[in-house]
Scaffold this motif. Structure first.
Motif, PDB file in Angstrom:
ATOM      1  N   ARG A 183       0.043  53.156  20.650  1.00 51.46           N
ATOM      2  CA  ARG A 183      -1.083  52.676  21.447  1.00 51.46           C
ATOM      3  C   ARG A 183      -2.087  51.909  20.582  1.00 51.46           C
ATOM      4  O   ARG A 183      -2.401  52.322  19.473  1.00 51.46           O
ATOM      5  CB  ARG A 183      -1.786  53.880  22.094  1.00 51.46           C
ATOM      6  CG  ARG A 183      -2.573  53.469  23.284  1.00 51.46           C
ATOM      7  CD  ARG A 183      -2.952  54.635  24.152  1.00 51.46           C
ATOM      8  NE  ARG A 183      -3.362  54.100  25.431  1.00 51.46           N
ATOM      9  CZ  ARG A 183      -4.522  53.483  25.623  1.00 51.46           C
ATOM     10  NH1 ARG A 183      -5.383  53.374  24.650  1.00 51.46           N
ATOM     11  NH2 ARG A 183      -4.809  52.972  26.804  1.00 51.46           N
TER      12      ARG A 183
ATOM     13  N   LYS B  46      -6.296  56.313  27.810  1.00 52.01           N
ATOM     14  CA  LYS B  46      -5.160  55.924  28.653  1.00 52.01           C
ATOM     15  C   LYS B  46      -5.545  54.733  29.510  1.00 52.01           C
ATOM     16  O   LYS B  46      -6.734  54.467  29.707  1.00 52.01           O
ATOM     17  CB  LYS B  46      -4.777  57.079  29.579  1.00 52.01           C
ATOM     18  CG  LYS B  46      -4.143  58.240  28.853  1.00 52.01           C
ATOM     19  CD  LYS B  46      -3.368  59.112  29.815  1.00 52.01           C
ATOM     20  CE  LYS B  46      -2.404  59.985  29.033  1.00 52.01           C
ATOM     21  NZ  LYS B  46      -2.733  61.386  29.100  1.00 52.01           N
ATOM     22  N   ASN B  47      -4.558  54.044  30.054  1.00 49.11           N
ATOM     23  CA  ASN B  47      -4.852  52.960  30.991  1.00 49.11           C
ATOM     24  C   ASN B  47      -5.555  53.562  32.213  1.00 49.11           C
ATOM     25  O   ASN B  47      -5.491  54.768  32.457  1.00 49.11           O
ATOM     26  CB  ASN B  47      -3.567  52.232  31.383  1.00 49.11           C
ATOM     27  CG  ASN B  47      -2.679  53.095  32.243  1.00 49.11           C
ATOM     28  OD1 ASN B  47      -2.870  53.219  33.442  1.00 49.11           O
ATOM     29  ND2 ASN B  47      -1.710  53.742  31.612  1.00 49.11           N
TER      30      ASN B  47
ATOM     31  N   TYR C 250      -9.469  51.956  24.131  1.00 47.97           N
ATOM     32  CA  TYR C 250      -9.116  51.514  22.776  1.00 47.97           C
ATOM     33  C   TYR C 250     -10.260  51.723  21.781  1.00 47.97           C
ATOM     34  O   TYR C 250     -10.160  51.350  20.625  1.00 47.97           O
ATOM     35  CB  TYR C 250      -8.740  50.022  22.780  1.00 47.97           C
ATOM     36  CG  TYR C 250      -7.643  49.662  23.762  1.00 47.97           C
ATOM     37  CD1 TYR C 250      -6.432  50.349  23.768  1.00 47.97           C
ATOM     38  CD2 TYR C 250      -7.819  48.641  24.685  1.00 47.97           C
ATOM     39  CE1 TYR C 250      -5.434  50.015  24.676  1.00 47.97           C
ATOM     40  CE2 TYR C 250      -6.824  48.302  25.587  1.00 47.97           C
ATOM     41  CZ  TYR C 250      -5.640  48.994  25.575  1.00 47.97           C
ATOM     42  OH  TYR C 250      -4.660  48.677  26.471  1.00 47.97           O
TER      43      TYR C 250
ATOM     44  N   ALA D 144      -1.663  46.956  30.486  1.00 47.71           N
ATOM     45  CA  ALA D 144      -1.635  48.308  29.913  1.00 47.71           C
ATOM     46  C   ALA D 144      -1.013  49.300  30.896  1.00 47.71           C
ATOM     47  O   ALA D 144      -0.285  50.217  30.510  1.00 47.71           O
ATOM     48  CB  ALA D 144      -3.053  48.752  29.548  1.00 47.71           C
TER      49      ALA D 144
ATOM     50  N   GLU E 140       2.269  51.372  29.864  1.00 47.40           N
ATOM     51  CA  GLU E 140       2.238  52.815  29.636  1.00 47.40           C
ATOM     52  C   GLU E 140       2.895  53.610  30.755  1.00 47.40           C
ATOM     53  O   GLU E 140       3.505  54.638  30.521  1.00 47.40           O
ATOM     54  CB  GLU E 140       0.785  53.273  29.425  1.00 47.40           C
ATOM     55  CG  GLU E 140       0.277  52.806  28.074  1.00 47.40           C
ATOM     56  CD  GLU E 140      -1.228  52.914  27.916  1.00 47.40           C
ATOM     57  OE1 GLU E 140      -1.869  53.620  28.716  1.00 47.40           O
ATOM     58  OE2 GLU E 140      -1.768  52.284  26.982  1.00 47.40           O
TER      59      GLU E 140
END
Ligand code: PHE
Length: 453
Positions: A4, A70-71, A237, A332, A336
């Motif tokens: 990631r 996470k997305n 991020y 993303a 993911e």
């Protein structure tokens, strides 16, 4: 599964996020709204909306993103499994995709205007309205430019978070700020600018009505990119030592300064050319300004040319740093959730947006008679659906989620980095996000739907 991504530095975080916020909305949408709503008084209300509603929402999305890493879709799934809140994650992804489809069309126009102004066409054209309509109604040219900017965005996204988004933003944002500063100085030195400055600086409170409030709030949300999955994805991020409040404050400050500075570029120029109205509408940037550049610098055409080139370059850079932030949440999610490689996920998003983007682009030409929602074309329907329906709903849900559903201790830990940062802002944030934001956004939303008319 690929490792990631994450931003590499605090400066990168601020510049990338500010890059998302600073976009076409700051230049054309802001100036149109200021022009239509009476100038300085609107700006004051706008600033209040940014501070009391925008910043808390940014922080809320940051909390959700950085806590989960996470997305958007998976973030809500982790925080509230098997509950209807999960829908907000998907809504965020959907909204991003819808915005990308039409935002890329206008971004394409800015690329076209940059190219044409370099070729000295924009400032020499006789009738800039006819020029604009001729271009946008052509079936293929605007599509070509839309595809070109989509590919630029694609090339950045495919390089990932640090090598693509962060690197690009770190170079482009300072450049953009520099161009704006230079242009403000130039604009101030034009003859007859006092009227423009008066319009921007001296509030006329007789112009204020409930609609002005609501327009200011709507503009603040669009400009800050809140209410859809974008800030939440970027925050996923962020490094754990990043300071959420401080970042949100810096981003809001940069975004607001750029909006006001672009007002300082546009309005003195508009007022110094006597016959141009400040409320010329969305065409201001593509129809009115070419005239302004032309007339204001009639004696020294080279300066008009330079002004035009820099202005459209600025607009294109602003558009691109926002486009990537709308591209990334969808990418993303695919990456993911479905285990695609970044390369393939980006390809799918780019292709899907180009296909629908073509329909949006052709809304100004061959498809102008095709209506999707009521009497709106593809382009107008996408704009309406995202900015006036999905983003306000998203904003309300984010506020309710952060204010009422999330564990207060978890929110506190995120905001204070587990108690290591000062915490006096925390109760203020909680009050704003719990009460003020949902009520105020509810008001915008129902107004947009015409409930108070
Ligand atoms: N904030 C961007 C602008 O001002 C637009 C945007 C909206 C970007 C939503 C991302 C998400 O142009």
């Amino acid at each position: 599964m690929e490792k990631r991504g994450s931003f590499g530095s605090k400066l990168g975080i601020v510049l990338a996020t500010a890059g998302s916020a600073v976009g076409l909305g700051n230049v054309w949408r802001f100036s149109t709204e200021v022009g239509a709503n009476g100038g300085a008084a609107f700006i004051l209300i706008y600033i209040a909306c940014v501070v009391f509603l925008g910043v808390p929402l940014i922080v809320a999305e940051f909390v959700i993103g950085r806590h989960t890493h996470k997305n958007t879709a998976d973030a809500y799934k982790e925080l509230a499994p098997h509950s209807p809140w999960v829908l907000q994650g998907y809504l965020g992804v959907l909204t991003a995709w819808i915005i990308l489809c039409y935002y890329s069309v206008v971004s394409g126009w800015t690329l076209k205007y940059l190219v044409s102004s370099i070729a000295n066409q924009v400032t020499t054209v006789e009738d800039s309205a006819a020029y604009f309509i001729h271009f946008t109604s052509n079936p293929w040219m605007p599509v070509l430019y839309m595809v070109l900017v989509m590919l630029l965005s694609h090339l950045i996204i495919i390089r990932g978070v640090q090598g693509g988004i962060e690197k690009f933003s770190k170079v482009m944002m300072p450049l953009l700020l520099l161009i704006i500063a230079v242009m403000v100085v130039c604009s101030f030195s034009m003859p007859g600018t006092e009227e423009g400055l008066r319009f921007l600086l001296l509030p006329d409170f007789s112009k204020i009505n409930p609609n002005v409030f609501l327009s200011a709030m709507g503009q603040a949300f669009f400009s800050l990119s809140v209410g859809m999955g974008c800030l939440c994805t970027y925050a996923s991020y962020f490094t754990d030592d990043s300071k959420l409040m401080k970042t949100a404050g810096s981003v809001a400050l940069i975004d607001t300064m750029v909006a006001i500075m672009s007002g300082f570029i546009i309005f003195p120029a508009v007022f110094s050319v006597a016959n141009v109205a400040p409320d010329a509408g969305p065409g201001l940037v593509f129809i009115t300004l070419p005239n302004v550049f032309q007339m204001a610098f009639a004696d020294v055409p080279i300066v008009g040319w330079l002004f035009a080139v820099f202005f459209y370059l600025l607009l294109l850079l602003a558009a691109l740093t926002s486009m990537i932030s709308i591209h990334e949440p969808v990418t993303a999610f695919l990456l993911e959730r479905f285990g695609f490689t970044r390369r393939n996920a980006t390809r799918i998003v780019t292709a899907a947006c180009i296909v629908v983007g073509v329909l949006c682009s052709m809304s100004f030409g061959p498809l102008s008679d095709v209506h999707i929602i009521k009497d709106m074309s593809f382009f107008e329907s996408f704009d309406f659906l995202s900015a006036k329906i999905l983003m306000p709903i998203g904003g309300i849900i984010v506020a309710l989620f952060a204010g009422w559903k999330l564990d207060r201790k978890m929110v506190y830990d995120e905001i204070t980095n587990h108690g290591t940062l000062h915490s006096w802002t925390f109760p203020i944030f909680m009050f704003l996000i719990k009460w003020v934001a949902p009520l105020a956004i509810g008001l915008i939303f129902f107004n947009e739907l015409g409930f108070f008319k």
